[in-house]
Write an enzyme that holds these catalytic residues in place. Structure first.
Site, short mmCIF file in Angstrom:
data_model
loop_
_atom_site.label_atom_id
_atom_site.label_comp_id
_atom_site.label_asym_id
_atom_site.label_seq_id
_atom_site.Cartn_x
_atom_site.Cartn_y
_atom_site.Cartn_z
CG HIS A 41 -0.10 0.16 2.47
ND1 HIS A 41 0.28 -1.10 3.04
CD2 HIS A 41 0.23 1.12 3.24
CE1 HIS A 41 0.85 -0.93 4.27
NE2 HIS A 41 1.10 0.50 4.27
CG HIS A 100 7.77 4.65 0.50
ND1 HIS A 100 7.24 5.98 1.43
CD2 HIS A 100 7.71 3.47 1.32
CE1 HIS A 100 7.25 5.34 2.78
NE2 HIS A 100 7.37 3.97 2.54
#
Length: 186
Positions: free
Chosen positions: A40, A128
């Site tokens: 995620h 990220h």
């Protein structure tokens, strides 16, 4: 108290593509690789969300999502925290033509939590997806170069989710993530 984060969760096809790229390379290092279903993009993290703040946080996150517009995102490239020479976290990067909108989404989720009385952890937003943790600092430049060769399929980000994280409750002491609510944009 609840450990929670707000995140963009990529569609299954995007995760499968990244997982396929990484799967043939995982045996080359004894990192703690992130499970595909746990990949995620964290927008906001809160270690301690009081039960009394949860309903207000959900309401405010819904309002924040309503102010956002969908945008395209691609998982590509990589990096390491705190740096490649002494990395403890290996991550896949993201690319979008709507970087300002992504920043607004992250700021909106953080503000929503703070206004609900939740302390938000972490510093500046750095988009990220954590793909592995090393435990001790490791030279990761070869792994970052490898990820720099990766470019996944683009997808439209049109929502974010509030996720409850229960540390050590999953197989092999991994965390268990439970989506509490999903918030569509617009």
């Amino acid at each position: 108290m609840n450990r929670m984060f707000v995140a963009v969760i990529p569609p299954e096809s995007v995760i499968e593509d990244l997982d396929e790229f990484l799967s043939v390379r995982r045996d080359a290092a004894s990192f703690r690789w992130s499970a595909p279903d746990q990949l995620h993009l964290t927008l906001a993290f809160a270690e301690h969300v009081p039960d009394r703040s949860l309903d207000d946080a959900i309401e405010r996150l819904e309002t924040a999502a309503g102010r956002r517009t969908p945008f395209e995102l691609t998982i590509t490239g990589g990096g390491a925290f705190p740096n490649v020479a002494e990395g403890k976290v290996l991550y896949a990067g993201v690319e979008t033509d709507a970087a300002e909108e992504l920043d607004r989404v992250a700021a909106g989720t953080r503000n929503a939590l703070v206004k609900a009385g939740v302390e938000v952890d972490g510093g500046r937003f750095r988009p990220h997806l954590t793909v592995a943790r090393t435990g001790t600092p490791v030279e990761l430049s070869n792994w970052v170069r490898l990820l720099d060769a990766y470019r996944g399929p683009a997808w439209t980000v049109s929502s974010f989710a509030l996720v409850h994280s229960r540390l050590g409750e999953g197989p092999r002491k991994r965390p268990v993530y439970e989506v509490i609510a999903e918030f569509p944009f617009g």
